[in-house]
Design an enzyme around this catalytic site. Sequence first.
Site, PDB file in Angstrom:
ATOM      1  N   TYR A  30     -14.903   1.244 -28.511  1.00 17.37           N
ATOM      2  CA  TYR A  30     -14.270   2.547 -28.762  1.00 17.37           C
ATOM      3  C   TYR A  30     -15.321   3.585 -29.157  1.00 17.37           C
ATOM      4  CZ  TYR A  30     -11.091   5.835 -31.226  1.00 17.37           C
ATOM      5  OH  TYR A  30     -10.402   6.933 -31.664  1.00 17.37           O
ATOM      6  N   ARG A  87     -13.908   3.466 -46.606  1.00 23.46           N
ATOM      7  CA  ARG A  87     -13.733   4.458 -45.556  1.00 23.46           C
ATOM      8  C   ARG A  87     -13.552   5.856 -46.153  1.00 23.46           C
ATOM      9  NH1 ARG A  87     -15.589   1.029 -43.235  1.00 23.46           N
ATOM     10  NH2 ARG A  87     -14.876  -0.138 -41.409  1.00 23.46           N
TER      11      ARG A  87
END
Length: 284
Positions: free
Chosen positions: A115, A182
């Site tokens: 991706y 994150r």
Amino acid sequence: MRVSCFARTKPSDASLEGIAQWTIGEMADERTLLQAIAGNDLVFHLAHTTMPGQSNTDPVKEVSENVNGSLLILKACVQQGVRKIVFASSGGTVYGIPNIVPIAEFAPTNPLAAYGISKVCVEKYLYLFRHLYGLDYHVLRIANPYGPYQSPLKPQGLIANVIHRGLNGMPIDVFGDGSIIRDYVFVDDVVQALIIGARYDGTEKVMNVGSGEGRSIADVLNWVESALGMGSLSVNRRDERKVDVPTNILDIELIQRETGWRPLIGFGEGLARTIAWMRSTHSL
């Protein structure tokens, strides 16, 4: 102002009706792409057919659908005289395992997911098309967006998934020990960055978009648990995945300096807005 949207499916939420002229199709459908882009001066390229966690299972599909599909979009932009394209790249995947945190735009791009590789590839083709055809562009490497309208039923979007499962008393799958960090940025801030990217006429073509702060999965679970006020969340521990980098926090100094953009919605407020929206829908 004329707004056209090209997508695989029309949005099911009634509140999105009437905001744009919708064209339904696939990126591989050149004729439909040309029809959707015709008459538009500016294009936002947000389309992608895969998720980071699953993209390594079929890298050929990743290239054929997303790299080739993006090239068809760029080709259509040139043919239809589009002035500028704003591309939503992935600040969460293009860098891979960082040498320095927070991660600046000049850091190496070594994605661990197909991706991310396809996102970098499209960035390079944007540069090429500007050189060959004068198609202006702006790349925004977006961290982990969250907020209202994010589907909780897809294998991407931790916050939407955790809220949905928490509201329904369902267990939450956590890969690894919960220490993965994150950068979560609220969708309204992302939208403002996209608008600014469209208007920006400076020399910097690639900018990070994030909160500039890192939160572990365990920390997110604690925040959601507290915000829901429904007791402890049920968690299923799963083996860590090779696609997950340990830490991803974006350096957002460049976009702040060049455009004045900064994230305005704090994590607590963003969670509250997302929970309120999810409670108001019939998708629980």
